[in-house]
Scaffold this active site. Structure first.
Site, PDB file in Angstrom:
ATOM      1  N   LYS A   1      17.337 -22.190   6.118  1.00 19.92           N
ATOM      2  CA  LYS A   1      16.472 -21.050   6.418  1.00 19.92           C
ATOM      3  C   LYS A   1      17.350 -19.911   6.924  1.00 19.92           C
ATOM      4  O   LYS A   1      18.340 -20.159   7.654  1.00 19.92           O
ATOM      5  CB  LYS A   1      15.452 -21.476   7.480  1.00 19.92           C
ATOM      6  CG  LYS A   1      14.411 -20.417   7.835  1.00 19.92           C
ATOM      7  CD  LYS A   1      13.425 -20.975   8.867  1.00 19.92           C
ATOM      8  CE  LYS A   1      12.305 -20.008   9.211  1.00 19.92           C
ATOM      9  NZ  LYS A   1      11.368 -20.578  10.204  1.00 19.92           N
TER      10      LYS A   1
ATOM     11  N   SER B   1       6.602 -20.222   8.754  1.00 16.31           N
ATOM     12  CA  SER B   1       7.525 -19.210   8.300  1.00 16.31           C
ATOM     13  C   SER B   1       8.672 -19.737   7.448  1.00 16.31           C
ATOM     14  O   SER B   1       9.350 -18.952   6.793  1.00 16.31           O
ATOM     15  CB  SER B   1       8.107 -18.471   9.498  1.00 16.31           C
ATOM     16  OG  SER B   1       8.849 -19.365  10.320  1.00 16.31           O
TER      17      SER B   1
ATOM     18  N   SER C   1       6.123 -23.872  11.845  1.00 16.00           N
ATOM     19  CA  SER C   1       6.816 -23.282  10.700  1.00 16.00           C
ATOM     20  C   SER C   1       7.575 -24.242   9.810  1.00 16.00           C
ATOM     21  O   SER C   1       8.026 -23.841   8.737  1.00 16.00           O
ATOM     22  CB  SER C   1       7.773 -22.196  11.176  1.00 16.00           C
ATOM     23  OG  SER C   1       7.055 -21.015  11.396  1.00 16.00           O
TER      24      SER C   1
HETATM   25  N1  GLN Z   1       2.928 -19.350  12.346  1.00 12.13           N
HETATM   26  C1  GLN Z   1       3.347 -19.381  13.709  1.00 12.13           C
HETATM   27  C2  GLN Z   1       3.701 -17.998  14.158  1.00 12.13           C
HETATM   28  O1  GLN Z   1       3.494 -17.114  13.411  1.00 12.13           O
HETATM   29  C3  GLN Z   1       4.496 -20.319  13.873  1.00 12.13           C
HETATM   30  C4  GLN Z   1       5.783 -19.709  13.507  1.00 12.13           C
HETATM   31  C5  GLN Z   1       6.936 -20.636  13.695  1.00 12.13           C
HETATM   32  O2  GLN Z   1       6.761 -21.827  13.935  1.00 12.13           O
HETATM   33  N2  GLN Z   1       8.120 -20.059  13.673  1.00 12.13           N
HETATM   34  O3  GLN Z   1       4.172 -17.783  15.223  1.00 12.13           O
END
Ligand code: GLN
Length: 486
Positions: free
Chosen positions: A77, A152, A176
């Protein structure tokens, strides 16, 4: 288009028998990454990876393979740093910036022989649930390119689901890794907080962030986790325990193990009924295998999303203060004084969602509101943690859906942040409590994958992997290939 790459065990066999070389695997992975129209990768480092692959092939020829991951192509990532490579975090503000060092997880993966072929698309600074908040444009779900891959870490999930690489790293702060794993039909795991070093992971919310693996099988995810886990003096929050030996947990035996089913997660108004049905069928399969089930309660669940979005934004507002146009990446041009330079750099450099979070986080930390929001959220976080402690007195692992629905359409929630935040209802609690959790494919609804989430006691990754592996031995969801990547 080059064929999809197999899993680690299969590739390892082929490498051992000299049916394929690491050089060929790297070439195939890069060719496939380029051929697929899914916007999963933001950067390929083919030349450097080929040089490393040559070295790897030479090692193997000398009988010096370093681990089962020797010569295996992997992806990172774009918020997990590798020396000399970009780490743009899908943000304009980090345009052109290159990392001066390897994240500890990356250094360990490379020391185990894995070869990083490239960097994957994501929501800007890991803020989002769809990989749409990206300066590179959205990644697409290989099961339906009109749908989001989740986020994400969407690019990593897509890279694995589409057979570009057998494994990839993502980061999970509120879901994410698990939510995109669920949307793309692959395995994704968030380890216990502190299990994997955060050194070299670009910080979003430091008390929640964890690096973890994506793979198509639990077995492969376990190999990656074993390689990257363990104490690291460079991360003060890393747990001072040696890396756990996990492969032994994959015995296929779940007899006597108690699976808790939290009432609050199975409420009929909380999730798509077909998703719930798939999860229940998976749990029944585990009962067939000898596991027991019992209902448990996590009573503070209704407060989890609100708590997460207070804690995470507060920490983000502080962590993102460092992007000032002086130290990293991009600086606005033709500016007036220093304050003007800060303002314009940040206005031009950050996307809308990141700005929204910085504003929210700054607000909840401000003098007049700290007690009402930030302190309150910390108190609720403690209650959520206690919920889990009580539940784990009565069960060994907890099973839930990973997400309340299957992949949604691109664009559908982009303009509705609250709706987007609600796709995290089932995943935010584990990071708030610091416990490990994973998602394993457990079915399809209308051609889109469903994920079964398993949560465990702190440091008990072994039980999660044992149950998920036992499930994969009895199911074949993970063997299906998405149409966009056949
Ligand atoms: N979707 C969640 C957020 O927008 C989790 C994001 C993540 O785990 N980095 O914060």
């Amino acid at each position: 288009m080059s064929d999809p790459l197999g899993g680690v065990a299969e590739l390892r066999g082929a490498l051992d028998d000299r049916r394929v070389s690491a050089v060929e695997l790297v070439r195939a992975a890069c060719a496939r990454a380029r051929a697929l129209d899914l916007n999963a990768f933001t950067h390929l480092r083919e030349e450097a990876a080929l040089a490393e692959a040559e070295d790897s092939d030479a090692r193997r020829a000398r009988g010096e393979a370093r681990s089962p991951l020797e010569g295996i192509p992997v992806a990172l990532k774009d918020n997990v740093c590798q020396a000399g490579e970009p780490a743009q975090c899908a943000s304009r503000i980090l345009e052109g910036w290159k990392s001066p060092y390897d994240a500890t997880a990356v250094a360990r993966l490379r020391a185990a022989g894995a070869i990083v072929v490239g960097r994957t698309n994501m929501d800007e600074f890991a803020m989002g649930s769809s990989t749409e908040n990206s300066v590179h444009g959205p990644a697409r779900n290989p099961w339906d390119p009109e749908c989001a891959p989740g986020g994400s870490s969407g690019g990593s999930a897509v890279a694995v689901a589409a057979g570009v690489v057998p494994a990839a790293l993502g980061s999970d702060t509120g879901g994410s890794i698990r939510q995109p794993a669920s949307f793309c039909g692959v395995v994704g795991m968030k380890p216990t907080y502190g299990r994997v070093s955060r050194y070299g992971l670009v910080a979003f919310a430091s008390s929640l962030d964890q690096i973890g693996p994506f793979a198509r099988t639990v077995e492969d995810a376990t190999l990656v986790l074993e390689a990257i886990a363990g104490h690291d003096p460079c991360d003060a929050t890393s747990i001072p325990e040696p890396a756990p030996a996990l492969a032994g947990a994959l015995s296929g035996d779940v007899s006597g193990l108690v699976i808790g089913l939290p009432r609050e997660y199975f409420a009929s108004d909380g999730a798509d009924p077909e998703v719930l049905a798939a999860v229940r069928t998976a749990v029944a399969e585990l009962e067939q295998a000898g596991a027991k089930t019992r209902e448990v309660s996590l009573p503070h669940t209704p407060y989890a999303v609100a708590t997460y979005y207070l804690v995470a934004t507060a920490e983000a507002s502080s962590n993102l203060a460092r992007y000032d146009g002086v130290r990293y990446g991009r600086r606005a041009e033709r500016v007036g004084d220093l304050l003007d330079m800060y303002r314009r750099t940040r206005s031009e450099g950050f996307g809308a969602e990141v700005k929204r979070r910085i504003l929210l986080g700054t607000y909840v930390l401000s003098a007049g509101y700290y007690d009402a929001y930030y302190r309150k959220a910390q108190q609720v976080r403690t209650l959520l943690r206690r919920d889990f402690e009580e539940a784990f007195a009565a069960c060994d692992v907890i099973a839930t859906p990973t997400a309340p629905e299957t992949a949604f359409r691109l664009g559908e929630r982009a303009a509705d942040p609250l709706r987007m935040y609600l796709s995290d209802v089932f995943t935010v609690s584990a990071p708030l409590a610091g416990i490990p959790a994973l998602s394993v494919p457990c079915g399809f609804v209308d051609g889109l994958p469903v994920g079964l989430q398993l949560m465990g006691r702190a440091l008990d990754e072994a039980s999660l992997l044992r149950v998920a592996d036992a499930y994969q031995r009895r199911s074949d969801w993970h063997e299906r290939r998405p149409p966009e990547a056949a």
